[in-house]
Motif scaffolding. Structure first.
Motif, PDB file in Angstrom:
ATOM      1  N   ARG A  31       0.824  -1.199   0.000  1.00 45.60           N
ATOM      2  CA  ARG A  31       0.000   0.000   0.000  1.00 45.60           C
ATOM      3  C   ARG A  31       0.864   1.257   0.000  1.00 45.60           C
ATOM      4  O   ARG A  31       0.616   2.195  -0.767  1.00 45.60           O
ATOM      5  CB  ARG A  31      -0.922  -0.021   1.220  1.00 45.60           C
ATOM      6  N   ILE A  32       1.895   1.269   0.821  1.00 44.51           N
ATOM      7  CA  ILE A  32       2.777   2.439   0.908  1.00 44.51           C
ATOM      8  C   ILE A  32       3.523   2.649  -0.409  1.00 44.51           C
ATOM      9  O   ILE A  32       3.607   3.778  -0.930  1.00 44.51           O
ATOM     10  CB  ILE A  32       3.782   2.278   2.074  1.00 44.51           C
ATOM     11  N   VAL A  33       4.064   1.575  -0.983  1.00 41.10           N
ATOM     12  CA  VAL A  33       4.806   1.679  -2.241  1.00 41.10           C
ATOM     13  C   VAL A  33       3.879   2.135  -3.364  1.00 41.10           C
ATOM     14  O   VAL A  33       4.256   2.957  -4.201  1.00 41.10           O
ATOM     15  CB  VAL A  33       5.501   0.339  -2.577  1.00 41.10           C
ATOM     16  N   SER A  34       2.657   1.628  -3.390  1.00 38.28           N
ATOM     17  CA  SER A  34       1.709   2.048  -4.418  1.00 38.28           C
ATOM     18  C   SER A  34       1.366   3.525  -4.293  1.00 38.28           C
ATOM     19  O   SER A  34       1.306   4.244  -5.298  1.00 38.28           O
ATOM     20  CB  SER A  34       0.435   1.211  -4.338  1.00 38.28           C
ATOM     21  N   ILE A  35       1.141   3.994  -3.073  1.00 35.25           N
ATOM     22  CA  ILE A  35       0.820   5.409  -2.876  1.00 35.25           C
ATOM     23  C   ILE A  35       1.992   6.288  -3.293  1.00 35.25           C
ATOM     24  O   ILE A  35       1.807   7.298  -3.983  1.00 35.25           O
ATOM     25  CB  ILE A  35       0.419   5.663  -1.413  1.00 35.25           C
ATOM     26  N   LEU A  36       3.204   5.908  -2.912  1.00 39.10           N
ATOM     27  CA  LEU A  36       4.378   6.688  -3.321  1.00 39.10           C
ATOM     28  C   LEU A  36       4.568   6.670  -4.831  1.00 39.10           C
ATOM     29  O   LEU A  36       4.931   7.680  -5.442  1.00 39.10           O
ATOM     30  CB  LEU A  36       5.625   6.172  -2.608  1.00 39.10           C
ATOM     31  N   GLY A  37       4.334   5.519  -5.463  1.00 37.81           N
ATOM     32  CA  GLY A  37       4.442   5.428  -6.919  1.00 37.81           C
ATOM     33  C   GLY A  37       3.419   6.298  -7.623  1.00 37.81           C
ATOM     34  O   GLY A  37       3.725   6.959  -8.623  1.00 37.81           O
TER      35      GLY A  37
ATOM     36  N   MET B 157       4.033   9.472 -10.137  1.00 41.70           N
ATOM     37  CA  MET B 157       3.368   9.648 -11.427  1.00 41.70           C
ATOM     38  C   MET B 157       2.674  11.009 -11.503  1.00 41.70           C
ATOM     39  O   MET B 157       2.764  11.707 -12.524  1.00 41.70           O
ATOM     40  CB  MET B 157       2.337   8.530 -11.663  1.00 41.70           C
ATOM     41  N   ALA B 158       1.970  11.364 -10.436  1.00 40.68           N
ATOM     42  CA  ALA B 158       1.258  12.645 -10.422  1.00 40.68           C
ATOM     43  C   ALA B 158       2.237  13.816 -10.490  1.00 40.68           C
ATOM     44  O   ALA B 158       1.970  14.811 -11.179  1.00 40.68           O
ATOM     45  CB  ALA B 158       0.391  12.739  -9.169  1.00 40.68           C
ATOM     46  N   THR B 159       3.365  13.696  -9.811  1.00 45.88           N
ATOM     47  CA  THR B 159       4.384  14.751  -9.866  1.00 45.88           C
ATOM     48  C   THR B 159       4.938  14.894 -11.271  1.00 45.88           C
ATOM     49  O   THR B 159       5.124  16.012 -11.767  1.00 45.88           O
ATOM     50  CB  THR B 159       5.512  14.443  -8.868  1.00 45.88           C
ATOM     51  N   TRP B 160       5.197  13.773 -11.926  1.00 43.28           N
ATOM     52  CA  TRP B 160       5.698  13.815 -13.300  1.00 43.28           C
ATOM     53  C   TRP B 160       4.685  14.500 -14.224  1.00 43.28           C
ATOM     54  O   TRP B 160       5.039  15.369 -15.017  1.00 43.28           O
ATOM     55  CB  TRP B 160       6.006  12.420 -13.809  1.00 43.28           C
ATOM     56  N   LEU B 161       3.420  14.093 -14.120  1.00 40.57           N
ATOM     57  CA  LEU B 161       2.404  14.680 -14.996  1.00 40.57           C
ATOM     58  C   LEU B 161       2.209  16.162 -14.695  1.00 40.57           C
ATOM     59  O   LEU B 161       2.054  16.971 -15.623  1.00 40.57           O
ATOM     60  CB  LEU B 161       1.091  13.911 -14.859  1.00 40.57           C
ATOM     61  N   TYR B 162       2.241  16.547 -13.426  1.00 40.48           N
ATOM     62  CA  TYR B 162       2.134  17.964 -13.076  1.00 40.48           C
ATOM     63  C   TYR B 162       3.307  18.741 -13.658  1.00 40.48           C
ATOM     64  O   TYR B 162       3.125  19.811 -14.251  1.00 40.48           O
ATOM     65  CB  TYR B 162       2.078  18.140 -11.555  1.00 40.48           C
ATOM     66  N   TRP B 163       4.517  18.216 -13.486  1.00 38.54           N
ATOM     67  CA  TRP B 163       5.698  18.909 -13.995  1.00 38.54           C
ATOM     68  C   TRP B 163       5.643  19.035 -15.519  1.00 38.54           C
ATOM     69  O   TRP B 163       5.931  20.094 -16.072  1.00 38.54           O
ATOM     70  CB  TRP B 163       6.962  18.151 -13.583  1.00 38.54           C
ATOM     71  N   ALA B 164       5.258  17.948 -16.182  1.00 34.93           N
ATOM     72  CA  ALA B 164       5.254  17.958 -17.645  1.00 34.93           C
ATOM     73  C   ALA B 164       4.159  18.863 -18.209  1.00 34.93           C
ATOM     74  O   ALA B 164       4.386  19.581 -19.190  1.00 34.93           O
ATOM     75  CB  ALA B 164       5.073  16.541 -18.178  1.00 34.93           C
ATOM     76  N   PHE B 165       2.982  18.824 -17.608  1.00 38.32           N
ATOM     77  CA  PHE B 165       1.867  19.583 -18.170  1.00 38.32           C
ATOM     78  C   PHE B 165       1.782  21.015 -17.654  1.00 38.32           C
ATOM     79  O   PHE B 165       1.519  21.933 -18.412  1.00 38.32           O
ATOM     80  CB  PHE B 165       0.540  18.869 -17.887  1.00 38.32           C
ATOM     81  N   VAL B 166       2.010  21.223 -16.371  1.00 38.38           N
ATOM     82  CA  VAL B 166       1.797  22.552 -15.788  1.00 38.38           C
ATOM     83  C   VAL B 166       3.091  23.351 -15.725  1.00 38.38           C
ATOM     84  O   VAL B 166       3.157  24.479 -16.218  1.00 38.38           O
ATOM     85  CB  VAL B 166       1.151  22.427 -14.388  1.00 38.38           C
TER      86      VAL B 166
ATOM     87  N   PRO C 244       3.515   5.657 -16.219  1.00 37.52           N
ATOM     88  CA  PRO C 244       3.590   4.285 -15.688  1.00 37.52           C
ATOM     89  C   PRO C 244       4.996   3.705 -15.704  1.00 37.52           C
ATOM     90  O   PRO C 244       5.323   2.837 -14.892  1.00 37.52           O
ATOM     91  CB  PRO C 244       2.646   3.481 -16.574  1.00 37.52           C
ATOM     92  N   VAL C 245       5.837   4.182 -16.609  1.00 39.11           N
ATOM     93  CA  VAL C 245       7.231   3.720 -16.618  1.00 39.11           C
ATOM     94  C   VAL C 245       7.927   4.163 -15.333  1.00 39.11           C
ATOM     95  O   VAL C 245       8.653   3.383 -14.710  1.00 39.11           O
ATOM     96  CB  VAL C 245       7.976   4.245 -17.870  1.00 39.11           C
ATOM     97  N   LEU C 246       7.704   5.388 -14.923  1.00 39.42           N
ATOM     98  CA  LEU C 246       8.281   5.874 -13.667  1.00 39.42           C
ATOM     99  C   LEU C 246       7.749   5.086 -12.476  1.00 39.42           C
ATOM    100  O   LEU C 246       8.493   4.766 -11.551  1.00 39.42           O
ATOM    101  CB  LEU C 246       7.990   7.360 -13.481  1.00 39.42           C
ATOM    102  N   TYR C 247       6.458   4.753 -12.496  1.00 39.08           N
ATOM    103  CA  TYR C 247       5.878   3.949 -11.421  1.00 39.08           C
ATOM    104  C   TYR C 247       6.566   2.584 -11.358  1.00 39.08           C
ATOM    105  O   TYR C 247       6.946   2.120 -10.285  1.00 39.08           O
ATOM    106  CB  TYR C 247       4.376   3.765 -11.646  1.00 39.08           C
ATOM    107  N   GLY C 248       6.734   1.944 -12.509  1.00 36.14           N
ATOM    108  CA  GLY C 248       7.384   0.631 -12.552  1.00 36.14           C
ATOM    109  C   GLY C 248       8.828   0.678 -12.095  1.00 36.14           C
ATOM    110  O   GLY C 248       9.284  -0.196 -11.352  1.00 36.14           O
ATOM    111  N   LEU C 249       9.555   1.686 -12.515  1.00 32.88           N
ATOM    112  CA  LEU C 249      10.947   1.827 -12.086  1.00 32.88           C
ATOM    113  C   LEU C 249      11.051   2.012 -10.581  1.00 32.88           C
ATOM    114  O   LEU C 249      11.897   1.394  -9.928  1.00 32.88           O
ATOM    115  CB  LEU C 249      11.608   3.007 -12.799  1.00 32.88           C
ATOM    116  N   PHE C 250      10.179   2.834 -10.021  1.00 27.97           N
ATOM    117  CA  PHE C 250      10.185   3.042  -8.576  1.00 27.97           C
ATOM    118  C   PHE C 250       9.827   1.745  -7.847  1.00 27.97           C
ATOM    119  O   PHE C 250      10.480   1.367  -6.874  1.00 27.97           O
ATOM    120  CB  PHE C 250       9.195   4.153  -8.205  1.00 27.97           C
ATOM    121  N   TYR C 251       8.805   1.050  -8.325  1.00 30.65           N
ATOM    122  CA  TYR C 251       8.371  -0.196  -7.687  1.00 30.65           C
ATOM    123  C   TYR C 251       9.491  -1.234  -7.689  1.00 30.65           C
ATOM    124  O   TYR C 251       9.780  -1.860  -6.674  1.00 30.65           O
ATOM    125  CB  TYR C 251       7.136  -0.727  -8.421  1.00 30.65           C
ATOM    126  N   TRP C 252      10.135  -1.411  -8.836  1.00 35.20           N
ATOM    127  CA  TRP C 252      11.214  -2.406  -8.933  1.00 35.20           C
ATOM    128  C   TRP C 252      12.419  -1.996  -8.100  1.00 35.20           C
ATOM    129  O   TRP C 252      13.086  -2.846  -7.516  1.00 35.20           O
ATOM    130  CB  TRP C 252      11.624  -2.618 -10.375  1.00 35.20           C
TER     131      TRP C 252
END
Length: 101
Positions: free
Chosen positions: A19-25, A29-38, A68-76
């Motif tokens: 649960r903790i790893v999923s929330i951090l991942g 992802m949200a930080t990446w999308l915010y940075w890229a779009f906003v 999702p690539v960033l999420y997968g890299l963080f998870y692994w």
């Protein structure tokens, strides 16, 4: 020394750590999308019509696909760290039981 590659594939996080790893991942992802779009102004340039067609056809899918690539890299990465340094975070009963293979 145990076979870490075998244990990497068959060990799972405990439910709390999962649960903790999923929330951090998801936060990554949200930080990446915010940075890229906003932060980089992609949305505002798109709404103003300042983006080229190539930016729309190549840039937008690339930005979205990297989340999702960033999420997968963080998870692994966390899974390798847990496997090598903090094994209490993992449930390795499936990797240790040869009867289920």
């Amino acid at each position: 020394m145990t076979n870490h590659f075998h244990r990497f594939f068959y060990c799972e996080f405990t439910p709390y750590v999962q649960r903790i790893v999923s929330i951090l991942g998801i936060l990554i992802m949200a930080t990446w999308l915010y940075w890229a779009f906003v932060e980089k102004g992609y949305i505002s340039r798109m709404l103003k019509g300042e983006l080229a067609l190539v930016d729309m056809l190549v840039g937008l899918p690339l930005v979205i696909a990297l989340a999702p690539v960033l999420y997968g890299l963080f998870y692994w990465l966390v899974k390798w760290v847990a496997l090598l340094f903090i094994p209490v975070w993992l449930d390795c009963r499936a990797a240790d039981d040869p009867d289920d293979a």
